[in-house]
Design an enzyme around this catalytic site. Structure first.
Site, PDB file in Angstrom:
ATOM      1  N   ASP A 217     -19.942  23.411  18.603  1.00  0.00           N
ATOM      2  CA  ASP A 217     -18.705  22.548  18.577  1.00  0.00           C
ATOM      3  C   ASP A 217     -18.494  21.871  17.373  1.00  0.00           C
ATOM      4  O   ASP A 217     -17.248  21.296  17.187  1.00  0.00           O
ATOM      5  CB  ASP A 217     -18.747  21.966  19.805  1.00  0.00           C
TER       6      ASP A 217
ATOM      7  N   LYS B 235      11.167  37.485  13.586  1.00  0.00           N
ATOM      8  CA  LYS B 235       9.747  37.685  13.597  1.00  0.00           C
ATOM      9  C   LYS B 235       9.456  38.124  14.834  1.00  0.00           C
ATOM     10  O   LYS B 235       9.793  37.582  16.081  1.00  0.00           O
ATOM     11  CB  LYS B 235       9.229  36.400  13.263  1.00  0.00           C
TER      12      LYS B 235
END
Lengths: 323, 323, 323, 323
Positions: free
Chosen positions: A128, A214
């Site tokens: 992490d 897009k």
């Protein structure tokens, strides 16, 4: 110091074995004996000890996971549990510990030292990267590359089908994994716990992209994001822009495994050496880390209480690069 | 035949680009012009045609996805839609088609031929390998290797933590992806649609392993399994054996992407060549496939109506190898 | 500044495309036009310019090599060649340059600026990591991981056959690639230009290992090592210890290619942004780099004349870890 | 049959461990004991035997190399050597053998059986795929994918620099590895032992490409090609077309290692099961193989004396696809 123990605790991460190997070989190099303690604090209390020598760690540096296994232990949170652990160490002549893990692990080690005087030096082992006292944690670079490889694969199919993919990556309370995946994976949007980006803002960006014709999008969602996980975000987006063909992928535990990258093997090795030499020099209740390429020992009390802020310039990068 | 069209339809799969490249270069080799039709039947109706030559497909063989994109089309299921498609082909002088996809794609092509006489030769492009008329479909080998790579990574963490992982792989109504993942990934159990394995039987196997002090398990669950998906199975198991530390990973769309393996590039190339040469020889309504290393053209009517049975000996292999 | 050019020069490296993409999108973000200059200085002189916009660099971040191609140019070393280049820039209204490459590239840019006043900001693009002014160069992390992956594969066969492998990695005059390969690949010996390790010392180490019944060995040899390349070293060793079953692998150009790692995509992106914003702020004759995670602009004169020393502690690590 | 032995011999190949695992677990499944024999015939003569059970082969299926190691043995070619081996087997109660290797291995086993009556069933373990009696050998698919991955990486740099690369792949006397690398890697030329392609013909093809302004080329050279290795071919080409910027890469032993592909794990598993069940059914002097997806046992005398011809249509594919 004649004999030390080493263990891994908390979630496993790639590079832990490189660190274990470095601990074993550094100790051997300095004439110190090493015992591997299986399954973290749980094995410490039960005396699951294995004598390790140089050959025991041959051919382990490239392996994911941890050869010493890891486990969570409730009993070590009790005084009785720690007494039991202490007895095991005394009976086996172990005078110091290297603990590879995160803040939960270090908290336990600190209390244990205060009560029983066994010194521990910590090594930051977690994918992490959310530990204060080191630029990078062992396993982080591998996890990012694994997640990015998944993003690359998903983009193949996103582009082929004009779809909008929501990809959830790990990272607990931080965007450390999400952000390089977004920048390196060409994502249009990244949602991380550190910023206030709302689902509404994400919807706005997607809608505006859609209007500019897009047709395929990647949104990276960090698991700890306050707006909830990828499924949750995707549902909101779909409700707002029904024309979008949305899909969700939760990368999950794939990110924890795999052969460590060069950077994680190197970092694990550096820190394993530093941890043993720290113990030899009388250190305790500190975590070995690398900050700006220099070895630094940070008190557990700081790694536990301080937060490592994410580089804010990265958020700006995502914005510029998704122009 | 002076000019042909090529398109991809249905779910994308790795190796489709190798097939497109082979179609283009084989046609060029034989002096035939080729148009790429974007977005499957949808682009066919709208006349989204791109002239392709040898250079257009340079450096595409290693790419995942499909450079011609894919889409689902509802309008092509109507007579009006097909009339529109026919007009586009006539206006552009396209006399034959190569359709890369699965049974949905082939059904459309067959109806279209019956109505308008445009011949199509099909290429089996799907990761699921559930098409009659070919030993393997284009994309299957890559999908299996991608899924297996994920299983390898998860096993690192399963072993480190003594956990039971339920990993869901793709495959629609078949265990073609699940079974090699189980055999090659060292799974204890595989649950596929073709067999009647109940959750109860899985629980029995896990319980018996647990009693023999086995602590980490991998269960591969095919997405189409009648017992439901991996989350469902895991919940039942956890209810029955609460001591098991269970986790679920759904590999998902990661399996669709990525650079194709050697086998998929080779297969895509063989079939692309065969499709064009089939059209040149007057074939129509057939799919080119490879059976026992030999090129075979199978009528669409058979690929659509017949089922390719899974090799039953593989189920026995899982049983023996997880001893 | 209204219009800038970007080019790659010298050996290609993974991450150059991430850098080009960042240059294009950052310029676009700030309302500046960008031209891609093909084939480095060679294309600059010939006016091989391509207008680039945001869409031109879609789907390039994950690609190895350089979409702008690279070439060596002898003519640019002449005044006439540079005059020609200047004329091309003036005719096309290009006011500043981003040069992605190494010291050869920067030397050319510096002379060009002194003569013609066109400002250039450099980006460190080389797998060798031997540039002063940045902790890491774009492409280095990928090259190390590729080389390490080869070492892992070779160790499989080295161990299976009790062999001694000599593996030559790239790095020009430095051990930057060799050292992490040795540490991360579990090598017994590393021979790099920065140290005086003689073949005799290597022989001694191998002989002593052999006498302790160690039977498989990995020796990493940096290509620039004064003791010559891997074939040369292997021949000497074989002559001295004939019982050793020796093999040589020269990894070679494989190290230059491949999809960039997360770190190289991130670094290329950071530097691409910094290069454009540097030009906008009136900078010239400087290279953008990252030192201790901070953006630093270093004068070309320093990147060219100063040497970045390798971390000596790494040599000690190899010694300890091969115990 | 109560107890059998298993060993690997000759060059190692990925998937050998999958085969060993299958041998061990199949024997266990049928109540037969298994001994691992270390280092092939060498360990057989010296009695280097290790008892194996199900757990011994856990977590090995994904590993490259061979956990039983391999070695060449001169002594086993003598009667005395074989007598010694027989004595070891008798002393340990081993009644049958599974030999994983190639024709050298099988020849030894056949002579041994004729003299001493110990039955052996063979498994085709070699990356070269040059064994009669099976469509594919264990390790071949992995080697091809590894080599192809190298070709992909080299193409990145070939394209970036307009270079002509000569890439030498393994395969002993056959083009089995070279041909899929050429087809799947987009090579312009492939030179394999099975065809008479001369260097002159290669030069002609390259020259004609050069004249059509093609600037980057990949030539795949099989190691056994009569025209000599890649360095030799490259030197001839460079002499004939000095403008070409030529480079050579010899992929070498990298092709032998690495985690096996799904296909090799599956094949190794199928054959391991078949070998044990063959022994149980009284077979000897045969190799288990898969032909057209069916299990076939072929007499050693045939695998040794017959040649498996390469599919000639593949050569035509290279020609068409490099149009």
């Amino acid at each position: 110091m004649k004999r030390i123990g080493v263990f891994t605790s908390g979630g496993d991460s790639p590079g832990m074995n490189a660190c274990i190997r470095a601990v074993v070989r550094t100790a051997t190099y300095h004439g110190i004996e090493v015992y591997g303690i299986m399954r973290g604090y749980s094995g410490l209390m039960r005396g699951e000890f294995v004598k390790l020598d140089s050959a025991s760690v041959s051919n382990t540096v490239q392996k994911g996971g941890t050869i010493l296994k890891s486990a969570r232990s409730h009993s070590f949170r009790t005084k009785e549990g720690r007494q039991q652990a202490f007895d095991q160490l005394v009976n086996n002549g172990i005078e110091g510990l290297v603990a590879i893990g995160g803040n939960g692990t270090f908290t336990g080690a600190m209390i244990f030292e205060q009560e029983f005087g066994i010194p521990t030096v910590g090594a930051p082992g977690t994918i992490d990267n959310d530990l204060y006292g080191t630029d990078y944690t062992i396993g982080y670079d591998t996890a990012v590359n694994t997640a990015l490889d998944c993003v690359d694969k998903i983009r193949d199919t996103a582009d082929s089908h004009d779809r909008c993919f929501f990809i959830e990556v790990m990272g607990r309370d931080s965007g450390y994994i999400a952000i390089p995946c977004a920048i390196g994976g060409g994502a249009e949007i990244v949602m991380v716990p550190e910023t206030q980006m709302s689902v509404e803002a994400a919807i706005e960006t997607l809608r505006s992209g859609w209007q500019r014709h897009k047709t395929s999008f990647i949104v990276i969602v960090a698991e700890g994001d306050v707006e909830g996980n990828a499924h949750h975000v995707a549902a909101h987006v779909k409700a707002a822009i029904p024309q979008l063909d949305t899909r969700v992928t939760v990368i999950g535990h794939i990110q924890r495994g795999g052969s460590p990258t060069a950077a994680d093997r190197l970092l694990g090795s550096q820190i394993g050496i530093a941890a043993v030499e720290g113990l030899m020099n009388g250190m305790k209740n500190v975590m070995a880390g690398i900050i700006d390429r220099k070895l630094v020992y940070t008190p557990f009390i700081d790694t536990i209480s301080k937060k490592k802020p994410i580089n804010q310039s990265f958020m700006r990068m995502v914005e510029i690069l998704s122009v």
